[in-house]
Structure formats: C-alpha cells, structure tokens
Design an enzyme around this catalytic site. Sequence first.
Site, PDB file in Angstrom:
ATOM      1  N   LEU A  30      79.362  61.029  20.168  1.00 28.04           N
ATOM      2  CA  LEU A  30      79.155  60.375  21.455  1.00 28.04           C
ATOM      3  C   LEU A  30      80.257  59.378  21.788  1.00 28.04           C
ATOM      4  O   LEU A  30      80.830  58.746  20.906  1.00 28.04           O
ATOM      5  CB  LEU A  30      77.790  59.671  21.447  1.00 28.04           C
ATOM      6  N   GLU A  32      81.688  56.785  25.423  1.00 24.04           N
ATOM      7  CA  GLU A  32      81.198  55.981  26.546  1.00 24.04           C
ATOM      8  C   GLU A  32      80.672  56.856  27.694  1.00 24.04           C
ATOM      9  O   GLU A  32      79.768  56.447  28.419  1.00 24.04           O
ATOM     10  CB  GLU A  32      82.326  55.046  27.010  1.00 24.04           C
ATOM     11  N   HIS A  34      78.955  59.728  27.431  1.00 31.00           N
ATOM     12  CA  HIS A  34      77.557  60.033  27.097  1.00 31.00           C
ATOM     13  C   HIS A  34      76.679  58.784  27.298  1.00 31.00           C
ATOM     14  O   HIS A  34      75.566  58.870  27.822  1.00 31.00           O
ATOM     15  CB  HIS A  34      77.420  60.451  25.634  1.00 31.00           C
ATOM     16  N   GLN A  58      77.384  78.708  22.836  1.00 29.85           N
ATOM     17  CA  GLN A  58      78.286  78.451  23.964  1.00 29.85           C
ATOM     18  C   GLN A  58      79.746  78.408  23.532  1.00 29.85           C
ATOM     19  O   GLN A  58      80.622  78.147  24.349  1.00 29.85           O
ATOM     20  CB  GLN A  58      77.887  77.182  24.706  1.00 29.85           C
ATOM     21  N   GLY A 144      76.975  65.211  33.179  1.00 26.65           N
ATOM     22  CA  GLY A 144      78.185  64.533  33.626  1.00 26.65           C
ATOM     23  C   GLY A 144      78.975  65.381  34.610  1.00 26.65           C
ATOM     24  O   GLY A 144      79.090  66.598  34.443  1.00 26.65           O
ATOM     25  N   GLN A 145      79.554  64.715  35.626  1.00 31.16           N
ATOM     26  CA  GLN A 145      80.441  65.404  36.568  1.00 31.16           C
ATOM     27  C   GLN A 145      81.693  65.927  35.853  1.00 31.16           C
ATOM     28  O   GLN A 145      82.321  66.872  36.310  1.00 31.16           O
ATOM     29  CB  GLN A 145      80.813  64.435  37.703  1.00 31.16           C
ATOM     30  N   GLN A 150      79.502  73.339  34.824  1.00 30.76           N
ATOM     31  CA  GLN A 150      78.230  73.292  34.090  1.00 30.76           C
ATOM     32  C   GLN A 150      77.149  72.625  34.936  1.00 30.76           C
ATOM     33  O   GLN A 150      76.015  73.132  35.033  1.00 30.76           O
ATOM     34  CB  GLN A 150      78.434  72.527  32.782  1.00 30.76           C
ATOM     35  N   SER A 182      86.268  62.529  26.397  1.00 28.20           N
ATOM     36  CA  SER A 182      85.781  63.801  25.878  1.00 28.20           C
ATOM     37  C   SER A 182      85.785  63.740  24.359  1.00 28.20           C
ATOM     38  O   SER A 182      86.686  63.129  23.761  1.00 28.20           O
ATOM     39  CB  SER A 182      86.702  64.939  26.342  1.00 28.20           C
ATOM     40  N   ARG A 184      86.600  66.002  22.559  1.00 25.35           N
ATOM     41  CA  ARG A 184      87.782  66.746  22.103  1.00 25.35           C
ATOM     42  C   ARG A 184      89.071  65.929  22.195  1.00 25.35           C
ATOM     43  O   ARG A 184      90.097  66.363  21.664  1.00 25.35           O
ATOM     44  CB  ARG A 184      87.932  68.042  22.904  1.00 25.35           C
TER      45      ARG A 184
HETATM   46  P1  AMP Z   1      78.927  67.243  25.569  1.00 24.31           P
HETATM   47  O1  AMP Z   1      78.452  66.454  24.402  1.00 24.31           O
HETATM   48  O2  AMP Z   1      80.415  67.316  25.689  1.00 24.31           O
HETATM   49  O3  AMP Z   1      78.228  68.560  25.733  1.00 24.31           O
HETATM   50  O4  AMP Z   1      78.500  66.393  26.849  1.00 24.31           O
HETATM   51  C1  AMP Z   1      77.151  66.028  27.067  1.00 24.31           C
HETATM   52  C2  AMP Z   1      77.000  65.523  28.473  1.00 24.31           C
HETATM   53  O5  AMP Z   1      77.850  64.390  28.668  1.00 24.31           O
HETATM   54  C3  AMP Z   1      77.409  66.564  29.520  1.00 24.31           C
HETATM   55  O6  AMP Z   1      76.514  66.504  30.621  1.00 24.31           O
HETATM   56  C4  AMP Z   1      78.783  66.113  29.913  1.00 24.31           C
HETATM   57  O7  AMP Z   1      79.157  66.491  31.224  1.00 24.31           O
HETATM   58  C5  AMP Z   1      78.646  64.609  29.813  1.00 24.31           C
HETATM   59  N1  AMP Z   1      79.953  63.985  29.652  1.00 24.31           N
HETATM   60  C6  AMP Z   1      80.923  64.323  28.766  1.00 24.31           C
HETATM   61  N2  AMP Z   1      82.025  63.584  28.962  1.00 24.31           N
HETATM   62  C7  AMP Z   1      81.756  62.751  30.011  1.00 24.31           C
HETATM   63  C8  AMP Z   1      82.484  61.748  30.708  1.00 24.31           C
HETATM   64  N3  AMP Z   1      83.735  61.425  30.375  1.00 24.31           N
HETATM   65  N4  AMP Z   1      81.877  61.109  31.730  1.00 24.31           N
HETATM   66  C9  AMP Z   1      80.609  61.415  32.085  1.00 24.31           C
HETATM   67  N5  AMP Z   1      79.859  62.353  31.474  1.00 24.31           N
HETATM   68  C10 AMP Z   1      80.420  63.007  30.454  1.00 24.31           C
END
Ligand code: AMP
Length: 277
Positions: A30, A32, A34, A58, A144-145, A150, A182, A184
Amino acid sequence: MKTVSTLFDLRAARLSLYGTVGLVPTMGYLHEGHLSLIRRAKLECDSVAVSIFVNPTQFGANEDLSKYPRDLTRDLSLIEPLGVDLVWNPTPEIMYPAGYQTWVEVEAMTRPLEGAMRPEHFKGVTTVVTKLFNAIQPHKAYFGQKDAQQAAVIRQMVRDLNFPLEVIVCPTTREADGLAMSSRNKYLEGADRPAATILFHALSAAKSAYEGGERNAEKLREIMKVTLAAEPRAQMQYVSCADYDTLEELDMVSGKTLLSMAVLLGKTRLIDNFVLG
Ligand code: AMP
C-alpha cells in the site's frame, strides 16, 4: 481491526460490521494512493473493509505475478491507524479452489487500451471484484482514477449486473514531481525514476492545449506522443483520447474525456491519465 483469511471467518466478521460498509479492494503493498481511498471510505461509511489480494487471474502469463511486491505486515501497520474495521487477505486457493470455472466478463470496453495490451486482464479483474462484492456485500466500493479503464469497466459491470452498491472513483494521488503513485514504481531504477515524470508532462501538455481551446482529439494524441518522444528512456505503448464512459476513441472532444497512456521505462510499465471536461 480484524484481519481474516478464510471465507468462514470473513462471514462472521462481516456480520459484526455496523451500518453502511465501504470496501476498498487492493493488491497490497500500500501507498498513499490506497490510503486516500481508505480515508474517503472512512468519511462516507460507518464501517470500512479493505481486501488485500494479489489476484493471479488478472496477470498475463509473462507478467510480474511472482515478482509483484508484497508486505502484509507493513500494509497492516499503515491501515490500522486509519480506523479500518476489517481486512480480508484470502489465499489464491480460497479465491480459486480446485475445479474453479466461473468468470465474469465485460465486453466491448475491455478490448482497447489496457485490454489490447493485456488480453485476459479485465476478465480477472471483473471476476475477482464480483467475488469481493459477493463476499463482503459493501454499500460503497472505492476505486482509483489512476486505473481509469478498470474504474469504467467496474462501473459498467455494476450497472449491467445490478449490484446493489455505489462505485466511487477517487482522484489519482501523485508524488511531488507529478508521477502517479503505484506499487510498481519501486521497480523504477536509477535514471528511469526521474524520467518517469514524462507521463505527467505529456498529459499536462495535452491538457494545456485543451484549455487553450484545442478540441481535435488527434491533435491532443499527437501532443502526448511528441512529448513522450522527447524522453529517450520512455517507450510509448499507446496514447488515447477517448470518451470517459465508453472508452471509444474520439475525433472531436466535447463531453467528459479520458486522456490516457501506457509507457515502458526500462522493464517497468506505467499507466497514467487525466480527465477533461
Ligand atoms: P492496486 O493495489 O494497484 O490494485 O490498487 C488498488 C486500488 O487503489 C485501485 O482502485 C487503484 O486504482 C487505486 N490506486 C492505485 N494507485 C492509486 C493512486 N496513485 N491514486 C489513487 N488511487 C490509486
């Protein structure tokens, strides 16, 4: 904060949650971004559940599933102070037991953009999100946008399948230099990290042109391509100027519009987007 893994424990924990329940689905590691979703859920719901599950279905065969960063202890220490009530951290065997054979697929809008580069990706996303919704039965679900396609696909799925919940899409959280946060980003090595701001600059250049009155979608795509080409470390996979809801490429921009892109920096694949209008 209760942390559970099995479906049996999840059901018991879900029954003990009070009032409206907000769900924040994540793959862990996680950051900021998330946490901003979790804070929003805390503001809007009586109880908050977070799922942490690196969903194998996925990931494509040659993608980074085995290398995807994981640190549950750190994740739990980050979310406990936010007042999260329930964390679900199932194993792949709990989600996909032997003999598993049911899938949820959204059609046209999963084919372009990320879907063109990652053909099985959204089938895995929509299936696991359906399973999360069924198991946790949230009133609101937060996405998240940052992952724009997605979010659009899940909004469509929730409408099409009559899930009794509200999808809330939260703004992208960025580093000080504009790089979208991210999990990543930790793969970015050396000079690739500063070079990664090129996505933000390319999106910003197209947005400035739009704000200056440019409505020709091909011109906006061209501005993003030219800006990306100025960074020799960046290898463009796609740029797009598409309808925000249908994700169809536009000729002219009129309503709500999604500028998006995928770019390789070294071996790290980054996506980013801006919403116009
Ligand atoms: P993930 O763990 O990458 O699958 O992300 C989980 C959720 O967090 C998803 O809805 C993502 O779109 C959101 N998310 C990831 N990175 C960001 C970000 N930088 N800002 C806002 N939401 C995010």
